[in-house]
Design an enzyme around this catalytic site. Structure first.
Site, PDB file in Angstrom:
ATOM      1  N   SER A 127      18.217 -14.070 -18.316  1.00  0.00           N
ATOM      2  CA  SER A 127      18.897 -12.567 -18.695  1.00  0.00           C
ATOM      3  C   SER A 127      17.303 -12.217 -19.251  1.00  0.00           C
ATOM      4  CB  SER A 127      19.661 -12.615 -19.967  1.00  0.00           C
ATOM      5  OG  SER A 127      20.171 -13.405 -20.292  1.00  0.00           O
ATOM      6  N   ASP A 180      15.193 -12.236 -28.367  1.00  0.00           N
ATOM      7  CA  ASP A 180      15.672 -12.665 -27.509  1.00  0.00           C
ATOM      8  C   ASP A 180      15.251 -12.346 -25.808  1.00  0.00           C
ATOM      9  OD1 ASP A 180      16.741 -14.783 -25.563  1.00  0.00           O
ATOM     10  OD2 ASP A 180      18.986 -14.890 -26.431  1.00  0.00           O
ATOM     11  N   THR A 205      17.814 -10.263 -23.215  1.00  0.00           N
ATOM     12  CA  THR A 205      17.901  -8.824 -23.607  1.00  0.00           C
ATOM     13  C   THR A 205      16.445  -7.424 -24.201  1.00  0.00           C
ATOM     14  OG1 THR A 205      19.356 -10.127 -22.624  1.00  0.00           O
ATOM     15  CG2 THR A 205      19.632  -7.104 -23.025  1.00  0.00           C
ATOM     16  N   ASP A 227      27.077 -14.648 -23.448  1.00  0.00           N
ATOM     17  CA  ASP A 227      26.637 -15.204 -22.306  1.00  0.00           C
ATOM     18  C   ASP A 227      26.322 -17.092 -23.120  1.00  0.00           C
ATOM     19  OD1 ASP A 227      24.637 -15.467 -20.306  1.00  0.00           O
ATOM     20  OD2 ASP A 227      23.420 -16.110 -21.870  1.00  0.00           O
ATOM     21  N   HIS A 284      28.611 -20.234 -21.840  1.00  0.00           N
ATOM     22  CA  HIS A 284      27.221 -21.347 -21.265  1.00  0.00           C
ATOM     23  C   HIS A 284      27.977 -22.381 -22.380  1.00  0.00           C
ATOM     24  CE1 HIS A 284      23.540 -19.531 -19.132  1.00  0.00           C
ATOM     25  NE2 HIS A 284      23.387 -19.004 -20.187  1.00  0.00           N
ATOM     26  N   ASP A 335      24.487  -8.521 -17.551  1.00  0.00           N
ATOM     27  CA  ASP A 335      22.885  -8.711 -17.179  1.00  0.00           C
ATOM     28  C   ASP A 335      23.357  -9.622 -15.371  1.00  0.00           C
ATOM     29  OD1 ASP A 335      23.515 -10.331 -18.732  1.00  0.00           O
ATOM     30  OD2 ASP A 335      21.615  -9.925 -19.278  1.00  0.00           O
ATOM     31  N   HIS A 336      23.995 -10.452 -15.774  1.00  0.00           N
ATOM     32  CA  HIS A 336      24.437 -11.157 -15.165  1.00  0.00           C
ATOM     33  C   HIS A 336      26.600 -11.564 -15.250  1.00  0.00           C
ATOM     34  CE1 HIS A 336      24.007 -14.640 -17.505  1.00  0.00           C
ATOM     35  NE2 HIS A 336      23.592 -13.762 -18.127  1.00  0.00           N
TER      36      HIS A 336
END
Ligand SMILES: [Zn+2]
Lengths: 604, 180
Positions: free
Chosen positions: A205, A264, A266, A409, A413, A451-452
């Protein structure tokens, strides 16, 4: 005798032959083209930062650095930019060091004109001469009537599949047709964004958000810098980011909103420069730096703002950043109530959790005290987005706002797709708020992107109504039918995250873990660390579940990112830029083009 | 200057963790005996059998009893935790894998560790952890079974010199035993 059938047949044979020939010819030509244009990665002792094929906004500042790794130290490094010595071209002295790793560096330079740039490097050493030439592109593109504001909404890890899960849970699907689309689905432009970083196929990220914020590729864990080979995480060559540009060139208001620690990856990438995203104490204090101090900061992670003497702090010094912000005139909000009472000041700092904010299901649906503890009054992402827009839109020069749905995200995870999906829906409602604001004046570009991706896909449904459990309870194709999520109160979130027929979501990349396809009452990690290895967490499926043998290295106890392209949707002035398949760095160029930013201008 | 020292200590910390990585791999192959070096029931760590009669009685402590209040402006230590400062306590939890085999401390958590200690900084750890200080370096222990620690309670900010690890609640252990 004339037989029409035969003649048609002959004709069709002829045309088929013709088509086949055309196809073969085009295939051959495309094969030759791709063969000619593609070769393995070039290995050179000379590494250039910014990298080959980098694209800049005209006037965008960056540090220019060359590293030369040689057994014999270099004795001279000559750099030519478009035929002129770099020092002459940039009008600045270079700092050059000769050693096993020789370096050449000029800080804070920019390209004053749009167009192509060729950089030629010649390195001399006892062994001889080594040369390398790379190319840059400088863009000064802007739209006729620039946007006043840009709202960039990033769903962290929000793959196409994550958006689809949100669409099913939020809107429902009847006889194969969605009952409605998400707010982020209903936008004028759609593009597919490639996500790789400059050092790796699979991104994290930090570097992906950095690509959006700077227009430059980055390395894993890096933001606002090109990663050089020194250990120091603060000395890497910087690239000017969107918050700096918006402030410097147009005096815009800026804001960052996230459900994670506000330090964090982002949100941090919108303003900070460091090789290491884990330097969150540094990032927190950088938020005070006038070069990139956001006017609105809303999210979690107060632990990096409190002095070390305060229990719960993660700082290693006595700085009280909350107090420092207060002195700069920022009202402070620590709860939803305080946020609501803050009105519309000129600036605002809101920190609602010591760590990441809790997720929507825990905050708003189950409200489980075992999960929330004392943090029972956290705002939603909608509350934070609304407040940020209200505050920032007071600035006559417009604003840039980044809103992150961060825990999509984090929950993927831990392979908790239900929690991830409620947070995706929450973010979609924030998109709705941004769109509503944008609709009023038609001067705001709204961009929604991930972002992914994560390797989570819907492969059918899951239920135990006929007594089947585990993998036998997974229903595929015609057996899948439809899930039974219900949103009776019409708030856009299903009333029960655990209906009788739920989605069967399967993960492509995971540690050993137990899967029971059911909603976890309390967020529970899929794997735990034992003797240096990730093993399945027995608490994950207390009612029993199938052991799924992991397919990623045992050093990682969580599901990992995937390299998939991600969708971007956009609406408003400049949205036309976003179409087809685009590199992630193009998101930045779409933003500065829409705003008509010119890096050569100085507001102050 | 502060930044420099910090980055140096971070670099050292990172380097140490990296140096430990290959060790953990050899550990998996069994070159570090798993059972043989266990701290369980070793004389140096086990509580003397007469302690309950001669020493003070250990007060039982739970993870959710650490803090009485919490807001974004910080945690409030509970009256129970405050009153037990310097006293004998007993708590059960899970041992997080040691950061390094030579450290004479480990982290006790409420639930089994789900973050990788080799790639996480102290910033990633939850607030309700206890640092357990030992009289000799940590060796392998079962990480997925609960253990009970008895020892003297320490409360307050402390940074470990060697690793830079920050802790708020610590126990200087007399004994580390498997919970039943
Ligand atoms: Zn992630």
């Amino acid at each position: 005798m004339y037989n029409p059938k035969i003649s048609v047949l002959y004709l069709s044979r002829f045309s088929r032959l013709l088509v086949a020939l055309v196809v073969v010819a085009s295939l051959m030509s495309s094969m030759t083209i791709s063969y000619a244009a593609y070769s393995g990665p070039e290995v050179s002792n000379i590494s250039m930062m910014p990298i080959d094929r980098a694209k800049f906004l005209v006037g965008q500042k960056f540090d220019f650095e060359i590293e030369v790794k040689n057994d014999t130290p270099a004795s001279a490094i000559e750099v030519m930019v478009n035929g002129l010595a770099a020092e002459v071209f940039f009008g600045k002295q270079a700092v050059i060091k000769f050693d096993k790793m020789s370096t050449y560096r000029i800080n804070e330079v920019a390209f004053p004109q749009a167009g192509k740039v060729a950089v030629a490097v010649t390195v001399k050493s006892e062994k001889g001469i080594e040369k390398r030439t790379i190319n840059y592109e400088v863009s000064g593109e802007k739209i006729k009537k620039p946007a006043k504001n840009v709202i960039l909404i990033i769903g962290d890890g929000m793959s196409l599949q994550a958006r689809q899960m949100a669409r099913i849970l939020s809107k429902g699907i009847t006889e194969g047709k969605y009952n409605d689309l998400l707010e982020m689905d209903k936008m004028s432009n759609l593009a597919l964004i490639t996500t790789s970083g400059n050092d790796s196929l699979v991104t994290d990220s930090a570097n992906s958000a950095s690509a959006y914020a700077t227009g430059q590729k980055g390395a894993v864990n890096a933001m606002g810098v090109y990663a050089d080979s020194t250990k120091d995480p603060f000395d890497d060559p910087k690239v000017e980011n969107i918050i700096e540009l918006a402030k410097r060139t147009r005096g815009m208001a800026t804001g960052i909103v996230s459900t994670a620690n506000i330090t964090d990856a982002t949100p941090a990438a919108m303003l900070a420069h460091t090789r290491k995203r884990s330097e969150q104490n540094f990032i927190a204090q950088e938020m005070l730096n006038p070069l990139h101090r956001p006017d609105v900061i809303l999210g979690g992670g107060s632990r990096h703002f409190l002095p070390k003497s305060v229990p719960g702090s993660k700082r290693t010094d006595d700085r009280n950043l909350v107090e420092e912000f207060k002195k700069l005139g920022y009202p402070i909000a620590t709860t939803k109530t305080e946020l609501k009472q803050s009105g519309t000041p000129d600036k605002l700092l809101g920190l609602f959790q010591l760590d990441n904010m809790d997720v929507y299901i825990d905050r708003e649906v189950t409200k489980n005290p075992a999960v929330l503890g004392k943090f029972t009054d956290q705002p939603t992402l909608m509350d934070m987005t609304k407040t940020a827009i209200d505050v920032l839109s007071k600035n006559k020069n417009g604003f840039f706002l980044m809103v992150e749905g961060a825990c999509i995200d984090k929950q993927l995870h831990t392979m908790d797709w239900q929690r991830a999906t409620y947070d995706t829906i929450e973010m979609d409602k924030a998109v709705g708020i941004a769109k509503e604001f944008a609709k009023k004046n038609d001067d705001t570009l709204v961009i929604v992107v991930a972002d992914h991706a994560h390797g989570a896909s819907i492969t059918g449904t899951y239920h135990e109504l006929d007594g089947k459990t585990g993998r036998e309870g997974v229903r595929t194709y015609a057996d899948a039918g439809w899930p039974t999520f219900v949103d009776a109160d019409g708030d856009g979130f299903p009333d029960d995250p655990n209906p009788s027929v739920t989605l069967a979501v399967q993960f492509a990349n995971h540690p050993d873990y137990y899967e029971n396809y059911k909603f976890q009452e309390v967020p529970t990690s899929p794997a735990i660390m034992a003797d240096g290895k990730a093993i399945a967490n027995p608490k994950r499926a207390p009612q029993g579940g199938d052991l799924k043998v992991g397919n990623t290295p045992t050093s990682d106890p969580s599901e990992v990112h995937s390299a998939d392209d991600v969708p971007l949707t956009a609406e408003g002035p400049g949205a036309d830029y976003f179409k087809g398949v685009m590199d992630n760095t193009e998101v930045f160029h779409g933003i500065v083009r829409a705003l008509g930013l010119d890096g050569r201008k100085n507001e102050k | 200057m502060v930044r420099l020292t910090r980055s140096i200590s971070r670099a050292i910390f990172l380097a140490m963790m990296l140096a430990w990585l290959p060790l953990s791999w050899t550990g998996q192959d069994g070159t570090i005996p798993y059972d043989g070096s266990s701290l369980f029931f070793t004389r140096a760590q086990a509580a003397p059998a007469w302690l309950p009669w001669l020493g003070e009685q250990a007060t039982h402590l739970e993870f959710n009893e650490f803090y009485s209040g919490a807001s974004a402006l910080g945690l409030e230590l509970s009256a129970k935790l405050e009153s037990l400062k310097g006293k004998k306590v007993q708590i059960s939890g899970f041992m997080a894998p040691p950061l390094k085999p030579t450290l004479s401390f480990f982290v006790l958590t409420k639930v089994p560790m789900s973050i990788c200690p080799f790639c996480s900084t102290d910033a990633d750890w939850p607030n309700d952890i206890v640092l357990i200080k030992l009289s000799k370096p940590v060796t392998a222990l079962p990480f997925d079974r609960p253990i009970t620690v008895t020892g003297d309670l320490e409360v307050g900010y402390q940074m470990d010199e060697e690793t830079g690890f920050i802790s708020l609640v610590r126990i200087v252990a007399d004994s580390v035993e498997e919970a039943n």
